[in-house]
Design an enzyme around this catalytic site. Structure first.
Site, PDB file in Angstrom:
ATOM      1  CB  SER A 161     -54.758  16.944  38.736  1.00 21.03           C
ATOM      2  OG  SER A 161     -53.566  17.641  38.465  1.00 21.03           O
ATOM      3  CG  ASP A 192     -44.871  12.020  44.999  1.00 17.44           C
ATOM      4  OD1 ASP A 192     -43.931  11.317  44.599  1.00 17.44           O
ATOM      5  OD2 ASP A 192     -44.763  13.238  45.268  1.00 17.44           O
TER       6      ASP A 192
HETATM    7  N1  AR6 Z   1     -51.810   3.496  42.278  1.00 21.60           N
HETATM    8  C1  AR6 Z   1     -52.603   4.115  41.371  1.00 21.60           C
HETATM    9  N2  AR6 Z   1     -53.300   5.221  41.627  1.00 21.60           N
HETATM   10  C2  AR6 Z   1     -53.188   5.745  42.878  1.00 21.60           C
HETATM   11  C3  AR6 Z   1     -52.377   5.170  43.885  1.00 21.60           C
HETATM   12  C4  AR6 Z   1     -51.653   3.991  43.545  1.00 21.60           C
HETATM   13  N3  AR6 Z   1     -50.861   3.376  44.405  1.00 21.60           N
HETATM   14  N4  AR6 Z   1     -52.487   5.938  44.999  1.00 21.60           N
HETATM   15  C5  AR6 Z   1     -53.343   6.926  44.721  1.00 21.60           C
HETATM   16  N5  AR6 Z   1     -53.787   6.818  43.441  1.00 21.60           N
HETATM   17  P1  AR6 Z   1     -52.844  11.899  44.057  1.00 21.60           P
HETATM   18  P2  AR6 Z   1     -52.663  14.481  42.652  1.00 21.60           P
HETATM   19  C6  AR6 Z   1     -54.715   7.657  42.678  1.00 21.60           C
HETATM   20  O1  AR6 Z   1     -53.428  12.546  45.246  1.00 21.60           O
HETATM   21  O2  AR6 Z   1     -54.119  14.699  42.819  1.00 21.60           O
HETATM   22  C7  AR6 Z   1     -49.127  14.060  46.437  1.00 21.60           C
HETATM   23  O3  AR6 Z   1     -48.968  14.373  47.781  1.00 21.60           O
HETATM   24  C8  AR6 Z   1     -55.668   8.532  43.447  1.00 21.60           C
HETATM   25  O4  AR6 Z   1     -56.797   7.774  43.890  1.00 21.60           O
HETATM   26  O5  AR6 Z   1     -51.798  10.862  44.281  1.00 21.60           O
HETATM   27  O6  AR6 Z   1     -52.043  14.776  41.310  1.00 21.60           O
HETATM   28  C9  AR6 Z   1     -48.051  14.692  45.550  1.00 21.60           C
HETATM   29  O7  AR6 Z   1     -46.807  14.764  46.211  1.00 21.60           O
HETATM   30  C10 AR6 Z   1     -56.048   9.563  42.398  1.00 21.60           C
HETATM   31  O8  AR6 Z   1     -57.078   9.073  41.540  1.00 21.60           O
HETATM   32  O9  AR6 Z   1     -52.174  12.988  43.033  1.00 21.60           O
HETATM   33  C11 AR6 Z   1     -48.621  16.049  45.280  1.00 21.60           C
HETATM   34  O10 AR6 Z   1     -48.343  16.939  46.342  1.00 21.60           O
HETATM   35  C12 AR6 Z   1     -54.764   9.698  41.568  1.00 21.60           C
HETATM   36  O11 AR6 Z   1     -53.954   8.571  41.919  1.00 21.60           O
HETATM   37  C13 AR6 Z   1     -50.105  15.796  45.199  1.00 21.60           C
HETATM   38  O12 AR6 Z   1     -50.356  14.641  45.994  1.00 21.60           O
HETATM   39  C14 AR6 Z   1     -53.980  10.966  41.849  1.00 21.60           C
HETATM   40  O13 AR6 Z   1     -54.061  11.292  43.227  1.00 21.60           O
HETATM   41  C15 AR6 Z   1     -50.552  15.497  43.776  1.00 21.60           C
HETATM   42  O14 AR6 Z   1     -51.950  15.368  43.759  1.00 21.60           O
END
Ligand code: AR6
Length: 168
Positions: A118, A34
């Site tokens: 997630s 995000d």
């Molecule tokens: N490109 C692709 N994947 C990514 C990237 C990127 N640039 N950055 C992280 N990931 P998360 P959630 C991966 O935590 O668990 C936020 O604060 C990461 O390694 O981004 O759904 C939101 O505002 C993981 O495998 O999302 C919410 O509050 C995946 O993306 C909360 O986190 C999802 O990790 C949502 O948590």
């Protein structure tokens, strides 16, 4: 059914019609993917979030905004269940993929890239997050022709690739 492709890297660099954001209920940005999407896309994304989602977005639902200066045309935001906080209903995670593809259909997006919803801050067990993504996308009827599942780290990428191979 869309063609499923495993990709290793940063979702903000994907040259597709729409990228999907793993957002939260408030829809005002955050950390993880995000934060990366808002940083790379610029302030127009937050401005559009405020205009389109004055009351935020429900868990399992999806909606879209501009992609600002990203290569993609749209960002489809979806809110996964927060496993760490006790939200363990898998149908909500499945719904994120289904609803995002429905929104993609409404937009006319033909290529869409997803992160692993997630699986980061929200703590959904990695293997099941991969299974939910691959199973759901491959079983959803949509006009989207190409879905990229983006693994940010090498290990996650390999898990996604292997799960897609099993589908054959
Ligand atoms: N490109 C692709 N994947 C990514 C990237 C990127 N640039 N950055 C992280 N990931 P998360 P959630 C991966 O935590 O668990 C936020 O604060 C990461 O390694 O981004 O759904 C939101 O505002 C993981 O495998 O999302 C919410 O509050 C995946 O993306 C909360 O986190 C999802 O990790 C949502 O948590």
């Amino acid at each position: 059914m869309p063609e499923l492709i495993a990709v290793h890297g940063d979702i903000t660099r994907q040259d597709v019609d729409a990228i999907v954001n793993a957002a939260n209920n408030a829809m005002r940005g955050g950390g993880g993917v995000d934060g990366a999407i808002h940083r790379a896309g610029g302030p127009d994304i937050l401005r559009d979030c405020i205009a389109r989602f004055p009351h935020g977005l429900a868990t399992g639902d999806a909606g879209w905004t501009t992609a600002g200066r990203l290569p993609a045309r749209w960002v489809i935001h979806t809110v996964g269940p927060n496993h760490t906080a006790g939200e363990r209903d898998r149908s909500l995670l499945v719904s994120c993929y289904r609803r995002s593809l429905e929104v993609a259909d409404e937009l006319g997006a033909v290529s869409v890239a997803f992160p692993l919803i997630s699986a980061g801050v929200y703590g959904w067990p990695k293997q099941d997050a991969v299974a939910a993504a691959v199973e759901t996308v491959s079983a959803t009827s949509t006009r989207v022709a190409e879905v990229r599942l983006v693994g940010f780290d090498e290990r996650t990428y390999r898990d996604i690739r292997d799960a897609i191979r099993v589908l054959g």
